[in-house]
Design a protein around this motif. Structure first.
Motif, mmCIF file in Angstrom:
data_model
loop_
_atom_site.group_PDB
_atom_site.id
_atom_site.type_symbol
_atom_site.label_atom_id
_atom_site.label_comp_id
_atom_site.label_asym_id
_atom_site.label_seq_id
_atom_site.Cartn_x
_atom_site.Cartn_y
_atom_site.Cartn_z
ATOM 1 N N LEU A 24 12.929 -0.820 6.041
ATOM 2 C CA LEU A 24 12.117 -1.955 6.486
ATOM 3 C C LEU A 24 12.060 -3.009 5.389
ATOM 4 O O LEU A 24 12.226 -4.209 5.646
ATOM 5 N N TYR A 59 1.591 6.083 5.128
ATOM 6 C CA TYR A 59 1.175 4.742 4.703
ATOM 7 C C TYR A 59 1.053 3.798 5.888
ATOM 8 O O TYR A 59 1.637 4.025 6.946
ATOM 9 N N LEU A 60 0.316 2.693 5.644
ATOM 10 C CA LEU A 60 0.091 1.729 6.723
ATOM 11 C C LEU A 60 1.392 1.217 7.362
ATOM 12 O O LEU A 60 1.486 1.171 8.593
ATOM 13 N N PRO A 61 2.404 0.807 6.599
ATOM 14 C CA PRO A 61 3.625 0.312 7.264
ATOM 15 C C PRO A 61 4.228 1.351 8.211
ATOM 16 O O PRO A 61 4.705 1.012 9.300
ATOM 17 N N GLN A 62 4.165 2.630 7.792
ATOM 18 C CA GLN A 62 4.710 3.689 8.644
ATOM 19 C C GLN A 62 3.888 3.839 9.933
ATOM 20 O O GLN A 62 4.444 3.981 11.017
ATOM 21 N N PRO A 71 3.895 -6.031 13.628
ATOM 22 C CA PRO A 71 2.941 -6.038 12.512
ATOM 23 C C PRO A 71 3.462 -5.330 11.261
ATOM 24 O O PRO A 71 3.090 -5.689 10.153
ATOM 25 N N SER A 72 4.349 -4.343 11.411
ATOM 26 C CA SER A 72 4.850 -3.673 10.208
ATOM 27 C C SER A 72 5.682 -4.631 9.365
ATOM 28 O O SER A 72 5.578 -4.656 8.147
ATOM 29 N N SER A 82 3.633 -11.243 13.016
ATOM 30 C CA SER A 82 2.306 -10.683 13.266
ATOM 31 C C SER A 82 2.114 -10.531 14.773
ATOM 32 O O SER A 82 1.327 -9.742 15.232
ATOM 33 N N GLU A 124 4.655 0.468 16.827
ATOM 34 C CA GLU A 124 5.593 -0.439 17.500
ATOM 35 C C GLU A 124 6.616 0.334 18.338
ATOM 36 O O GLU A 124 6.976 -0.087 19.433
ATOM 37 N N LEU A 141 2.312 1.526 11.394
ATOM 38 C CA LEU A 141 2.624 0.382 12.253
ATOM 39 C C LEU A 141 3.993 0.525 12.900
ATOM 40 O O LEU A 141 4.171 0.202 14.080
ATOM 41 N N MET A 142 4.954 1.015 12.137
ATOM 42 C CA MET A 142 6.289 1.196 12.725
ATOM 43 C C MET A 142 6.222 2.179 13.887
ATOM 44 O O MET A 142 6.849 1.975 14.934
ATOM 45 N N LYS A 172 8.988 8.492 13.569
ATOM 46 C CA LYS A 172 9.840 7.833 12.581
ATOM 47 C C LYS A 172 9.791 6.305 12.695
ATOM 48 O O LYS A 172 10.290 5.596 11.837
ATOM 49 N N LEU A 223 3.363 -7.190 7.753
ATOM 50 C CA LEU A 223 2.735 -6.602 6.568
ATOM 51 C C LEU A 223 3.695 -6.634 5.385
ATOM 52 O O LEU A 223 3.316 -6.974 4.261
ATOM 53 N N GLU A 238 12.500 5.226 5.975
ATOM 54 C CA GLU A 238 12.246 4.169 6.973
ATOM 55 C C GLU A 238 11.582 2.964 6.324
ATOM 56 O O GLU A 238 11.879 1.828 6.657
ATOM 57 N N ILE A 239 10.655 3.235 5.407
ATOM 58 C CA ILE A 239 9.966 2.116 4.755
ATOM 59 C C ILE A 239 10.934 1.355 3.857
ATOM 60 O O ILE A 239 10.925 0.121 3.818
ATOM 61 N N LYS A 273 12.148 1.878 16.999
ATOM 62 C CA LYS A 273 11.810 1.126 18.209
ATOM 63 C C LYS A 273 12.836 1.257 19.331
ATOM 64 O O LYS A 273 12.509 1.631 20.450
ATOM 65 N N HIS A 275 -6.669 -15.708 9.442
ATOM 66 C CA HIS A 275 -5.955 -14.468 9.129
ATOM 67 C C HIS A 275 -5.943 -13.581 10.361
ATOM 68 O O HIS A 275 -6.993 -13.280 10.913
ATOM 69 N N ASP A 276 -4.778 -13.150 10.777
ATOM 70 C CA ASP A 276 -4.808 -12.308 11.974
ATOM 71 C C ASP A 276 -3.936 -11.058 11.899
ATOM 72 O O ASP A 276 -3.787 -10.364 12.880
ATOM 73 N N ILE A 277 -3.410 -10.770 10.738
ATOM 74 C CA ILE A 277 -2.576 -9.562 10.665
ATOM 75 C C ILE A 277 -3.409 -8.323 10.954
ATOM 76 O O ILE A 277 -3.030 -7.480 11.763
ATOM 77 N N LEU A 313 -2.648 -3.637 18.363
ATOM 78 C CA LEU A 313 -1.481 -2.797 18.644
ATOM 79 C C LEU A 313 -1.894 -1.341 18.842
ATOM 80 O O LEU A 313 -1.485 -0.685 19.806
ATOM 81 N N GLY A 331 0.794 -1.217 0.000
ATOM 82 C CA GLY A 331 0.000 0.000 0.000
ATOM 83 C C GLY A 331 0.829 1.271 0.000
ATOM 84 O O GLY A 331 0.396 2.306 0.482
ATOM 85 N N VAL A 332 2.035 1.178 -0.526
ATOM 86 C CA VAL A 332 2.937 2.326 -0.498
ATOM 87 C C VAL A 332 3.276 2.723 -1.938
ATOM 88 O O VAL A 332 3.692 1.877 -2.727
ATOM 89 N N ASN A 360 -4.245 -8.075 14.553
ATOM 90 C CA ASN A 360 -3.077 -7.694 15.360
ATOM 91 C C ASN A 360 -2.754 -6.203 15.232
ATOM 92 O O ASN A 360 -2.281 -5.580 16.176
ATOM 93 N N MET A 396 -12.580 -13.892 5.103
ATOM 94 C CA MET A 396 -13.102 -14.696 4.003
ATOM 95 C C MET A 396 -14.616 -14.731 4.033
ATOM 96 O O MET A 396 -15.223 -14.754 5.107
#
Lengths: 188, 803
Positions: free
Chosen positions: A35, B648-651, A100-101, A96, B657, B653-654, B604, A104, A31-32, B607, B693-695, B702, A24-25, B698, B741
């Motif tokens: 990762l 974005y979603l990964p960011q 989670p990042s 997970s 975390e 989540l980071m 940023k 993903l 940073e991404i 962690k 599915h649990d991502i 978080l 989704g990026v 989770n 599903m």
């Protein structure tokens, strides 16, 4: 007699842009990117890249309208199942819980890996048989019911050939796997 | 002569391919070959007879996939009965004068076991058990478990055999080109587990040709104390003029396999693509080879689902951190069933370099058996280290050993009659390396001689159960020198005598030695060196202690156990980095655009930095002020950015975390000072029954935790009843359900109905790829959240209403 064959592939080049798209990026920050690099390094060498397949005669005897249309002009089809293996699922399950990042990102890597595997396989088959292939068609597309997965598994003997199994809810395990029907275009 | 006796002094010939021959006889793709036992018994009998005639001693029944997943109980009974009759007919009508045996063949179920699939371990055991019982009922000489590509399923099948028969059992696995099972186990890991459980012969079948499998077979011959089996394919199938042929022909096959018989293989046959002709060639090529004697290898080891850890010269480190003793934070995690915390302790210790994890989750107020089994299963889902199961509750021990994927370390047994009576039968049944404490009814002897005497008693008692010396590792008990200054000397003497006189390995809880003293690490490090010099094989230790790690790496380098001192050098690099003063931190961080360094670290998604800064801040500020003034505003920046689609979603989540690692420091500080945090309302979350599915779930968890909610996560594939129970028990204000599903949405609907009945106060939020607002409403949910941030916003609104 129809036989089921197995192919195993080594390293297939990564398509970074595709991985990021699955995550989704579109415009990754530093940073991404870090990762992504970290995850690719961590999953290096774990992909089993196995495909089992058979080539079958096709006489238009299919009830799915969408698939029939897809197979127009074909009198043979390739039926195949492909998987990148269970190790990536391990990483996804692990992260997970812990990150989670990363989970993903591994999902996105898995999605790209299995697509690349299917592309590699289909390109190779096209060359090997010296034919043009129709786009891949999988169960769940259009009006082709998910239930058909059971038949595909029986015909291809997926658990034994490539270690691919089917759950009660028709999900595949390893998760990063694909089954598909590919029409072989008749020559004129 | 029965099969076990024949196996002792002879090379045993198995049969060859069945499925591939049936295909030539007209079996269609997708058709069940097992049905041919009744519909085409003539064909089946003829093939079996040809194998016996060709020289096979053992012919497998045509029951590879005969189980209750594919057939009804009635049909299964008919199939197995007919299959056995078919082999009996072949045996009685064969012209061969060889010893002939009938083996019930058991192949994989075709399903993946949890946690990667949906097939429960106990369910797998009972499916295999049905087939085994029929084999026993209709009479076979032995059982073959074959083509298994997963260690866990192999264990389920072998357990089913052992619990339902006394028949000999041959176990063969399908190894890939990488020399491992599909799910990762090495040959030595499989030998550790299967020998421990009492397999009569262990080996390889299917997947590859004899040449490609020879490496795996070599490995098996090196470690196995039982006969090794080799049953390869006739190479790979290739298409020649539209005809499928296998690329290794009978003569080449016979030569290749005979080579391995010379090296020590004692049971040989063929798999896919091989025919009676292959077996005939194999028998004639190898019949004059003198069978190589099978010797005991005396390897002391444990294993996980990927690898084995051998107790030898190089010391084995057993991480002690998964244990509530003296740890408030860990106790709290157990009470809250905070599995993620426990898993984190496991992974962190693995990163520090331990080889085995001790798992002790006993606490007076919790159900230890359930907690131990859950911990073992969840740890094995995320971490591939072997586990040392640590409990004094024999029932919990059995439950955990049963579910353990591999050969576990068992902590512990001691010289008391009662203890040996409870633990040794478990070691015998499930396999394992058992830690034996040198104490008995009279306590801990004060002298080394006394402790060694108990060790001898334990060995003698174990032998009566058929447990080998190699599967016992002695812990001569480290006692504190603050109470008795002779204590350490007695322990060291005991170590040396046990190693030299009894020839056994030893393990110690090293840090006990300094109990009650200041600066314990100093004493522990030196005691560890002394213990190693006196022959200690393994230490239960704290891998976060730099004294212990220094000792470990230096000892190995000094004792020629570390080639080129490579491990030491890499340790030393990390070590010097960690002790460098922080003042020479590289460049000044750009924090102008953020209110503070912590905010920047969270935004940023850094962690480690977030945790380090928080630790620092804790000496200057109140924990809750840090949360209010630093972390929450940082999370808001990212959360709003996500909603505005600039993040974005990964960011997201980071950042979450990084915030979590800051919160963990704060939580620790608050537990230490016994202060209360004002958490928001309780929320139960789960992925519904049937869905694995649990991502997404989770991610929601978080973020909810970040925002201060008390989240109880039930995991994936959760029964409606269990979710409703938890909502009631926790008096949860809200529940979050996830489904990915279409096939599992009905389970979600059912769960919602049940929660409405049992907990009418509870707000229900749903999410997942197949849902939308309308769909959510239709199945009775209060709210559909399209992403994790929407979930947080809704939870905040529920919280305002409740409070």
């Amino acid at each position: 007699m129809n036989n089921i064959y197995v192919k195993v592939y080594g390293d297939i080049p990564y398509n970074y842009r595709e991985i990021l798209r699955y995550a989704g990026v579109t415009a990754p920050s530093g940073e991404i990117k870090d990762l992504l690099e970290e995850c690719i390094a961590e999953s290096d060498g774990i992909f089993q890249n196995k495909v089992c397949y058979g080539i079958f005669d096709y006489g238009g005897q299919i009830t799915s309208v969408a698939l029939s249309k897809n197979l127009e002009g074909c009198s043979r089809v390739i039926l195949f199942a492909a998987t990148v293996g269970i190790q990536l699922d391990r990483l996804i399950v692990k992260y997970s819980k812990l990150s989670p990042s990363k989970a993903l990102m591994f999902q996105a890597i898995g999605a790209e890996r299995i697509e690349s595997l299917c592309n590699t396989f289909c390109n190779e088959m096209s060359k090997e048989l010296d034919v043009r292939l129709k786009p891949r068609f999988s169960v769940g597309y259009g009006d082709l019911p998910l239930e058909v997965q059971k038949d595909i598994f029986r015909v291809l003997d997926c658990p034994r050939k490539i270690g691919l199994t089917l759950n009660d809810s028709l999900l595949m395990s390893p998760t990063k796997s694909v089954t598909a029907i590919v029409g072989i275009e008749d020559e004129f | 002569m029965n099969f076990r006796d024949y196996l002792k002094n002879n090379i045993v010939y198995l049969d060859g391919g069945m499925g591939t021959i049936l295909q030539k006889n007209g079996l269609k793709p997708g058709e069940y070959p097992e049905r041919w036992n009744t519909t085409h018994s003539g064909v089946i009998r003829a093939i079996h007879k040809e194998y016996f005639d060709a020289g096979s001693n053992v012919v497998n029944t045509n029951t590879f996939g005969a189980n209750t997943l594919k057939f009804t109980s009635e049909e299964l009974d008919e199939i197995v009965k007919a299959a056995i009759e078919n082999v009996k007919w072949a045996r009685d009508n064969s012209v061969s004068k060889n010893n002939k045996y009938i083996a019930l063949d058991i192949g994989p179920s075709g399903k993946m076991l949890k946690p990667y699939g949906d097939f429960d371990f106990e369910e797998a055991v009972s499916v295999f058990a049905e087939t085994v019982k029929l084999g026993v009922k209709y009479g076979v000489d032995l059982i073959t478990i074959e083509t298994m590509n997963d260690s866990y399923e192999t264990k389920a099948a072998l357990l089913a055999v052992k619990e339902n028969s006394d028949l000999p059992v041959i176990v063969t696995n399908a190894y890939g080109e990488d020399g491992k099972l599909m799910t990762g186990a090495t040959p030595s890991a499989m030998v550790a587990m299967l020998e421990g459980m009492g397999a009569d012969a262990i080996g390889v079948n299917c997947s590859l040709g004899p040449k490609q499998l020879s490496g795996v077979v070599d490995e098996l011959l090196k470690v196995a104390s039982v006969p090794v089996v080799m049953k390869p394919n006739a190479g790979l199938p290739v298409s020649v003029n539209g005809e499928t042929v296998y690329d290794v022909l009978p003569d080449e096959f016979a030569i290749d396999v005979s080579e391995m018989v010379k090296k020590g293989v004692r049971v040989a046959g063929g798999c896919c693509g091989t025919t009676p002709e292959y077996i005939k060639s194999l028998v004639s090529a190898s019949k004059d080879i003198e069978p190589v004697l099978v010797t005991k290898k005396n390897i002391t080891c444990v294993s996980s689902y990927t690898h084995s850890v051998v107790f030898d010269e190089s010391p084995v480190l057993i991480g002690e951190r998964i244990n509530p003793t003296g740890k408030k934070r860990f106790k709290q995690a157990l009470i809250e069933k905070d599995m993620d915390y426990i898993l984190g302790e496991g992974i962190n210790q693995q990163d520090k370099g331990v080889h085995i994890l001790d798992v002790n989750v006993g606490l007076p107020d919790i159900d230890e058996k359930e907690m131990l089994v859950d911990s073992v299963c969840e740890l094995q889902a995320v971490c591939d280290l072997p586990l040392q199961i640590d409990t004094s509750d024999a029932e919990a021990m059995e439950a955990a050993l049963r579910r353990y994927n591999g050969k576990a370390m068992i902590n512990s047994v001691n010289g008391k009659e009662e203890s040996m009576k409870a633990i040794f039968p478990l070691v015998k049944k499930y396999g394992g390396l058992v830690v034996a404490l040198t104490l008995d009814e009279n306590g801990i002897p004060e002298t080394a001689e006394g402790r060694v005497a108990i060790a001898k008693k334990i060995l003698a008692n174990a032998a009566e159960y058929g447990i080998d010396k190699k599967d016992i590792i002695f812990d001569p008990l480290a006692m504190t020198i603050s109470a008795d200054t002779k204590a350490a000397k007695v322990t060291l003497d005991s170590l040396r005598i046990i190693k030299e006189k009894l020839g056994c390995h030893t393990s110690l809880g090293v840090s006990n030695v300094s109990f009650g003293l200041p600066a314990r690490d100093i004493v522990n490090g030196v005691f560890f060196v002394s213990a190693l010099e006196n022959g200690l094989s393994a230490a239960i230790m704290n891998p976060y202690s730099s004294e212990m790690m220094k000792t470990y790496f230096a000892f190995r380098a000094l004792h020629d156990m570390d080639e080129n001192c490579a491990d030491y050098i890499s340790f030393a690099e990390d070590y010097s980095e960690s002790v460098m003063p922080a003042s020479i931190s590289p460049k000044k961080e750009k924090i102008e655009e953020y209110k503070s360094a912590l905010q920047r670290a969270v935004v940023k998604g850094l962690k480690d930095k977030a945790a380090a800064i928080t630790e620092n801040l804790l000496s200057q500020q109140e924990p809750l002020d840090i949360v209010q003034n630093e972390i929450i505003p940082a999370l808001d920046i990212v959360g709003k950015g996500f909603e505005a689609k600039t993040v974005y979603l990964p960011q997201l989540l980071m950042s979450a975390e990084a915030a979590k690692s800051a919160f963990e420091c704060i939580k620790n500080a608050m537990i230490k000072s016994n202060s209360q945090s004002d958490t928001k309302c309780s929320i139960v979350i789960a992925t519904v029954k049937g869905d694995i599915h649990d991502i997404g779930k989770n991610i929601v968890k978080l973020l909810l935790e970040n925002y201060g909610f008390a989240v109880y996560d039930l995991g994936k594939d959760v029964d409606p009843e269990k979710i409703a129970d938890e909502v009631v028990n926790r008096k949860a204000a809200m529940v979050g359900l996830s489904a990915l599903m279409t096939t599992t949405v009905p389970a979600m609907e059912k769960t919602i109905k049940l929660i409405r009945e049992r907990a009418p106060w509870c707000r229900i939020m749903v999410g997942g790829a197949v849902l939308n607002k309308e769909y959510g409403k239709r199945i009775g949910a209060d709210y559909y959240a399209k992403d994790a941030m929407e979930g947080v916003r809704y939870a905040e609104s529920v919280n305002t209403e409740v409070v």
